[in-house]
Design a protein around this motif. Structure first.
Motif, short mmCIF file in Angstrom:
data_model
loop_
_atom_site.label_atom_id
_atom_site.label_comp_id
_atom_site.label_asym_id
_atom_site.label_seq_id
_atom_site.Cartn_x
_atom_site.Cartn_y
_atom_site.Cartn_z
N ARG A 1 0.85 -1.19 0.00
CA ARG A 1 0.00 0.00 0.00
C ARG A 1 0.89 1.24 0.00
O ARG A 1 1.41 1.65 1.04
N PRO A 2 1.04 1.89 -1.15
CA PRO A 2 2.02 2.97 -1.29
C PRO A 2 1.50 4.37 -1.03
O PRO A 2 2.17 5.35 -1.36
N ASP A 3 0.32 4.52 -0.43
CA ASP A 3 -0.28 5.85 -0.28
C ASP A 3 0.66 6.85 0.38
O ASP A 3 0.69 8.03 0.00
N ASN A 4 1.44 6.41 1.36
CA ASN A 4 2.24 7.37 2.11
C ASN A 4 3.44 7.90 1.33
O ASN A 4 4.09 8.86 1.77
N VAL A 5 3.73 7.29 0.17
CA VAL A 5 4.81 7.83 -0.67
C VAL A 5 4.27 8.36 -2.01
O VAL A 5 5.03 8.77 -2.87
N VAL A 6 2.94 8.35 -2.15
CA VAL A 6 2.30 8.85 -3.37
C VAL A 6 1.57 10.17 -3.12
O VAL A 6 1.52 11.04 -4.00
N ASP A 7 1.03 10.33 -1.93
CA ASP A 7 0.18 11.48 -1.63
C ASP A 7 1.02 12.69 -1.22
O ASP A 7 1.50 12.78 -0.09
N LEU A 8 1.20 13.62 -2.13
CA LEU A 8 2.01 14.80 -1.86
C LEU A 8 1.41 15.68 -0.77
O LEU A 8 2.10 16.54 -0.21
N ASP A 9 0.14 15.50 -0.47
CA ASP A 9 -0.53 16.29 0.57
C ASP A 9 -0.12 15.90 1.98
O ASP A 9 -0.33 16.66 2.92
#
Length: 474
Positions: free
Chosen positions: A195-203
């Motif tokens: 789950r890569p959300d924490n390295v994809v979400d620039l926010d």
């Protein structure tokens, strides 16, 4: 799991057929291809804590209902971000729940908890203010027994595969421990999900730090967009080595977008400089879904897309207690237009599998079922989060079967951190599907033998195949 329980049927004939169908599927192993159980629970195999810390403190469905009635999470033992004091007496927390048990009448939380008490712990006494200590003591006594340690329960529950969820910045040490014990790795009983959300979400406030950790773990220079993509591929390889067969993407929307390499690199560089806008962040997330689809075609990971949650809507709750404590709210979500760039690029490629979930059940019949019925790469995930209730499960089948049938759906996922609720959630899903299929049988729309095979497929064979847990990539 006990044969006794709700039939979700509306008349005696319907109920009898539902019971017969359910009995044929009740003993099938559990496939749990998406969830959030902490792998440390099974890696360490330590006894569970007291009943409150096991069943109440981590369950944000329970704590958010109590918060809605003015009972703050501090009184329920939910840790604070600042390390401030919270209730630590498990019995006091349990009594607080029992004294407010009426708040859960008719809710799935009550159904899951009561079924957990009965079928996992063998406690039949109804919970109330007067019986709080009796129920607490009975469950606590069970938790002290060797047969109620995590791995023993895993075996008793009949779980064949359990997928946990980790980010690319996780070193997967717990999964390495499980593999060393013969529980993890490819074909293992406990596997990871990428789950890569924490390295994809620039926010995200921690995005820049996470990019650095990603580079360190992958041995790549993430100061460039090209290095970032390579690092992601390297971490996917590590997850596959840890048994992962799928990725998971929890974006605010389902938007996908096709950017040139130069356009994506420019946004990435603005992110590194701290200059990315909210529009940049949304566009970058949308673009990365196409990048991840391309990676999935290469390495075989099944993509799961979980859009539509406004995370941490309750700002005060988030400030006090952090993420995943019940402060998220669903929003309306578009799929027809949002997914079109991805489907234009890869929707007809049989090597890709994308399982889409929704919090917006109005989209089931209008958008998602027709999309799944028209693209080989797309499957419908189970009703998710606020929708994993008996009534919503039934509505899901009624909404999607006309256009997508049964075989463009991906089976049930429990999506839970509450380990002891897993067999209950799967059991409820099997009962609801049995009731729906029974309604077709009693209407002479489906023969009994085909209904029985369909239920077995929904409960076991489809999720095993679609999530590539049988290792047969087709």
């Amino acid at each position: 799991m006990s044969e006794n329980g709700p039939t979700f049927a509306t008349d005696p004939r319907h109920a009898q057929v539902a019971r017969e169908l359910y009995a044929a599927a009740r003993g099938l192993p559990l496939i749990s291809p998406h969830g959030h159980v902490d792998p440390r629970v099974l890696a360490d195999d330590e006894p569970f804590p007291d009943p409150a810390r096991l069943l109440i403190v981590p369950d944000h469905y329970v704590t958010r209902m109590l918060l809605s009635q003015g009972i703050p999470p501090d009184r329920l033992g939910v840790p604070r971000r600042d390390g401030g004091p919270v209730e630590t007496d498990g019995r006091a927390i349990w009594r607080l729940l029992a004294g407010n048990w009426h708040l859960f009448r008719g809710t799935p939380s009550r159904l899951w908890l009561e079924r957990t008490f009965q079928t996992v712990f063998g406690v039949e006494t109804p919970l109330s203010r007067d019986t709080a200590d009796e129920v607490y003591d009975a469950i606590a006594a069970r938790l002290a027994e060797p047969g109620f340690r995590p791995r023993a329960l895993f075996e008793r529950f009949g779980i064949e595969v359990l997928a946990t969820t980790e980010s690319p910045t996780d070193d997967l040490a717990q999964h390495a421990k499980l593999a060393a014990d013969g529980w993890g790795g490819p074909g293992g009983r406990v596997i990871s999900t990428f789950r890569p959300d924490n390295v994809v979400d620039l926010d995200r406030a921690d995005w820049h730090d996470n990019i650095g950790v990603l580079g360190d773990l992958a041995g790549e220079d993430t100061a460039t967009y090209a290095g970032y993509l390579t690092a992601l591929r390297r971490r996917r390889e590590a997850f596959i080595a840890a048994g992962a067969t799928s990725s998971d993407h929890g974006h605010p929307t389902a938007r996908t977008a096709k950017l040139s390499g130069e356009e994506a690199a420019a946004i990435y560089e603005r992110g590194l400089r701290g200059e990315a806008t909210a529009a940049d962040a949304e566009t970058f997330r949308a673009h990365m879904l196409l990048e991840f689809a391309r990676m999935s075609i290469d390495d075989g990971l099944v993509m799961q897309l979980h859009p539509g949650a406004v995370r941490d809507h309750n700002g005060k709750l988030h400030a006090a207690h952090g993420q995943d404590v019940g402060g998220d709210i669903p929003q309306a979500t578009d799929y027809v237009h949002a997914l079109r760039p991805l489907l234009d690029a890869y929707g007809m490629d049989a090597r890709l599998r994308v399982v889409v979930y929704t919090l917006d059940e109005h989209t089931f019949s209008r958008e998602l079922a027709p999309l799944a019925g028209g693209y080989p790469a797309l499957y419908l995930g189970a009703p998710w989060w606020f929708l994993d209730t008996p009534d919503a499960m039934r509505r899901f089948r009624e909404a999607v079967t006309d256009a997508a049938g049964f075989y463009n759906t991906a089976g049930f996922v429990d999506d839970t951190r509450a380990f002891c609720s897993i067999p209950v959630r799967h059991d409820i899903s099997r009962r609801v599907d049995a009731a729906y299929l029974a309604s077709l049988v009693v209407q002479d729309r489906l023969p009994m033998d085909e209904a029985a095979q369909t239920l077995a497929d929904l409960a076991y064979h489809l999720p095993k195949r679609i999530f590539r847990l049988d290792k047969a990539v087709t």
